[in-house]
Design an enzyme around this catalytic site. Structure first.
Site, mmCIF file in Angstrom:
data_model
loop_
_atom_site.group_PDB
_atom_site.id
_atom_site.type_symbol
_atom_site.label_atom_id
_atom_site.label_comp_id
_atom_site.label_asym_id
_atom_site.label_seq_id
_atom_site.Cartn_x
_atom_site.Cartn_y
_atom_site.Cartn_z
ATOM 1 N N GLU A 32 18.157 13.977 66.739
ATOM 2 C CA GLU A 32 19.179 14.038 65.701
ATOM 3 C C GLU A 32 18.856 13.233 64.443
ATOM 4 O O GLU A 32 19.349 13.563 63.368
ATOM 5 C CB GLU A 32 20.527 13.564 66.283
ATOM 6 C CG GLU A 32 21.099 14.467 67.349
ATOM 7 C CD GLU A 32 21.486 15.837 66.816
ATOM 8 O OE1 GLU A 32 21.942 15.921 65.663
ATOM 9 O OE2 GLU A 32 21.318 16.823 67.558
ATOM 10 N N SER B 232 69.982 20.861 108.178
ATOM 11 C CA SER B 232 70.037 19.968 109.331
ATOM 12 C C SER B 232 69.244 18.679 109.177
ATOM 13 O O SER B 232 69.306 17.818 110.061
ATOM 14 C CB SER B 232 69.552 20.705 110.578
ATOM 15 O OG SER B 232 70.411 21.790 110.877
#
Length: 773
Positions: A195, A471
């Protein structure tokens, strides 16, 4: 001659005067004012840009998301752990399986023998060093745990934890902050070679670099170098938009120069390594080489291979075009081009270049059964964090959140839900599920499923779905009655005959049993095991609704409860989270413990910010806890959950309760072994009937899960006040030796004991009395 001299002198004076007049007039012209304004604006703009550069780079340079970790895997000799499950978790953590272990993060396996070099990690309670350890499995447990020759023996090894998520800003940027010392030199050298070859020579902008990049690209027949310097790329990512324009390019150049004036090359390079955009993971933007390394290869930068470094560096030029998952051929060609440049710059030799170019891309594809995405659990963590932290802290301060999630249990839960519901899809379409698994002893949430799809960050049914519980409420009714040992024991007889209750301003309430039958006089033990509605309702009315509500609230339910008789049969909407809180109290032996998903929080600098300590207080007396647990064991042994009693050995003493609501709209099961509690819900989001009871739906998922994680025996601490007697549950009497199918039940020492039914005429019960320790 004198005249000529005087004439020249006069001309010179006149010229100077004219210049002076001209100069004086220029400084009073519009052009001068325009020039002055432009100069002042330029100076001001330069100061503004410099201030912007300075403010961004001083102090906190990034908003760092909080990183969320599962519980660390801890191993010790004698531990119950399957070798394959151990291997799967290592793979999920990014450990590399090799023939020879040379560095941290590597493991070799030969059958049941493992050689692992753990990674060092900073926990809330101290640094954990890298360990070189040999592990041998046999019979589903660790039988040997040894260190390398140069290490001292150790009894416990703690691995670095699996990262399970992060908490982002609205921009969804994610990064893992790196220091320059964390990055291998090969990566930084390669980055500069590709780069910005003149990085250490230029002052922000490089004319030579632009020309050299153009020449190199032409020679290579492809883009191998960029014209912008690393500093310019950093400025563009840090401060500017991607809009292409001359003003932006000018700003980029000016700010690059200012950045180089203020900061040295190491600071700039470190910032670049953390800022650069590399990939997109759904809505999450992957920034920096730290997170990029883990995203693609599940390893930190220090463990990258040559070809992996080349791939990452190559992606900088075009993260989308060179995305190795979407465009693998583009990525491979770019990687090999980078490898060639690495060799040309002397970073690697020919042999390494050829080896690396022949290598695969090496991406880690996470399998579904070992996924790392648990949005439902992260949702729980985030809600608990909000009690102590503001949102900005969670999305910007780089906190480390250490949670209670057990990946092994979570994967088992997800697998059990998916397999069971997929099999039911043909006959029962559109089913959904929710589940929570906790550590019975301390309320730590080990796993959570907000729906049937693992990794789906939608509606979290485990936390937010309010459903009738049916229940599941019944054990609270029976516990309330058992608080009065002179009136009620597990052997006490209650009526399961028709019941009609008048209600002010409401229709007559006449509960029915699920089987549409009545069963006469039955014991409390049978009434709960068989989940008889009428007997339960009669018992609850006898002890009083207000007392039952007090019991329910004491167990951990915070939702407001209306004192209607139908509450006794579960006519109340609660979330799976609240039901888990209630049953956690049962599973822990009577201790109410707030559910928690977090163990500790650390700051970005490694300091411990908060420790989430265990909060406990007794909600059920020890002897009463034994009674209600034994009653819920009857549900599994002889009652509505007997499928589990048939599936698992009776030695485990599993306990729990099924729940089914009207028209089979909701299927519930809440149950526990000696180590874990799991609450499962199955139903439809549109609340339509689905045709599954608690025992045919949710309970089957529970069974699949515990088959995956292996149940442990329920070991109750028996107080001295408890006595055990064999009970003929058909008659509610103490059974003699000749009585068949007698069940051992606990009684408080001050209980009113039932009569004796010898079945042989003998009234001697001495041989049946047990003083349990």
């Amino acid at each position: 001659m004198a005249k000529k001299t005087r004439k020249r002198s006069t001309q010179t004076v006149r010229k100077k005067a004219r210049k002076k007049r001209l100069g004086k007039s220029f400084f009073h012209t519009l052009w001068f004012r325009v020039f002055l304004i432009i100069l002042l604006l330029a100076i001001g703009y330069g100061i503004y840009l410099d201030s912007k550069v300075y403010n961004q780079f001083e102090g906190k340079r990034w908003s760092l998301p909080a990183r969320v970790y599962a519980r660390p895997l801890e191993i010790f000799e004698g531990q119950r752990l399957n070798a394959d499950r151990f291997s799967a978790e290592l793979k999920a953590m990014g450990y590399r399986f090799t023939h020879q272990v040379d560095q941290a993060g590597e493991v070799s396996r030969s059958g049941a023998d493992f050689h692992v070099m753990t990674r060092p990690f900073a926990f809330w309670d101290g640094e954990e060093p890298s360990r070189n350890v040999y592990i041998n499995f046999s019979g589903g447990k660790i039988v040997a745990l040894d260190g390398a020759r140069d290490e001292q023996a150790f009894s416990l090894v703690r691995f670095d934890p699996l990262e399970i998520g992060s908490i982002h800003t609205a921009r969804q940027e994610d990064r893992e902050l790196l220091r320059l010392t964390d990055v291998p030199a090969l990566l930084t050298d390669t980055l500069i070679a590709i780069e910005d070859r003149s990085f250490y020579q230029h002052h922000g902008v490089s004319i030579r670099g632009i020309a050299r990049a153009a020449l190199a690209n032409l020679k290579a027949g492809g883009v191998v170098q960029g014209g912008s310097t690393l500093t310019q790329q950093l400025v563009k990512n840090f401060f500017l938009t991607n809009k292409r324009s001359y003003p932006r390019k000018i700003n980029e150049a000016l700010m690059s120069i200012l950045l180089e004036i203020r900061y040295d090359k190491k600071d700039i390079l470190e910032a670049y390594l953390n800022e650069i955009y590399l990939a997109q993971d759904g809505q999450r933007a992957i920034h920096g080489f730290g997170l990029g390394s883990r995203y693609l290869f599940q390893r930190p930068p220090g463990e990258l291979t040559t070809e992996q470094i080349a791939l990452l560096v190559g992606m900088v030029k075009g993260p989308s075009f060179f995305d190795p998952r979407r465009h693998p051929e583009n990525a491979r060609q770019r990687r090999n081009l980078v490898l060639r440049v690495m060799r040309e710059h002397g970073l690697i030799d020919y042999v390494e270049e050829e080896r690396a170019q022949a290598a695969t891309l090496g991406l880690i594809e996470v399998k579904k059964e070992t996924s790392q995405s648990f949005p439902g659990f992260i949702d729980l963590v985030r809600r608990q964090l909000r009690r102590d932290y503001v949102e900005s802290d969670l999305t910007s301060e780089g906190l480390k959140i250490f949670t209670t999630l057990d990946p092994q249990v979570q994967w088992g839960l997800q697998k059990s839900i998916a397999n069971r519901l997929n099999a039911l899809d043909v006959t029962h379409p559109d089913l959904q599920a929710a589940a929570i698994v906790t550590q019975a002893s301390n309320g730590e949430v080990l796993a959570l499923a907000g729906g049937r799809r693992a990794g789906f960050a939608g509606f979290n049914r485990a936390l937010d779905a309010m459903r009738p519980v049916g229940s599941l409420i019944k054990p609270a009714v029976f516990l309330t009655a058992l608080k009065f040992p002179q009136q009620y024991t597990l052997a006490s007889l209650i009526s399961d005959e028709p019941l009609h209750v008048e209600q002010k301003g409401a229709p007559l309430w006449s509960p029915q049993n699920y089987d549409q039958e009545f069963h006469g006089q039955i014991t409390l033990y049978q009434a709960l095991a068989k989940s008889y509605n009428v007997a339960t309702a009669r018992l609850g009315l006898d002890v009083g609704l207000s007392r039952v509500i007090k019991t329910i609230e004491g167990l951990g339910i915070e939702t407001h409860l209306n004192p209607y008789p139908s509450l006794l049969l579960g006519a109340v909407e609660l979330s799976p989270l609240e039901i888990t809180s209630m049953y956690q109290t049962f599973a822990s032996g009577g201790y109410r413990t707030p559910l928690r998903g977090i163990r500790a929080v650390m700051g970005s600098s490694g300091e411990q910010l908060q420790r989430y300590s265990l909060e406990v207080h007794r909600a059920i007396e020890p002897d009463e806890a034994v009674l209600i647990t034994r009653a819920m064991q009857g549900v599994v042994a002889q009652g509505t959950a007997r499928h589990l009693g048939q599936r698992f050995s009776s030695e485990f003493g599993l306990a729990g309760k099924t729940g089914t609501t009207d028209d089979m709209r909701d299927s519930w099961y809440a149950g526990f072994d000696g180590d874990k509690l799991a609450v499962i819900w199955v139903g439809r989001d549109d609340n339509q009937p689905m045709g599954l009871t608690g025992s045919s739906g949710a309970l089957r998922i529970w069974g699949d899960l515990f088959e995956e994680i292996a149940p442990r025996p329920v070991l109750m601490a028996i107080p001295e006040s408890i006595r055990w007697y064999p009970i003929d549950t058909e008659r509610g009497a103490i059974a003699g030796k000749a009585c068949l199918n007698a069940v051992q039940l606990p009684f408080l020492s001050n209980s009113t004991l039932p009569e004796i039914n010898s079945c042989t005429g003998s009234g001697d019960m001495s041989n049946w009395y047990e003083d349990s320790e």
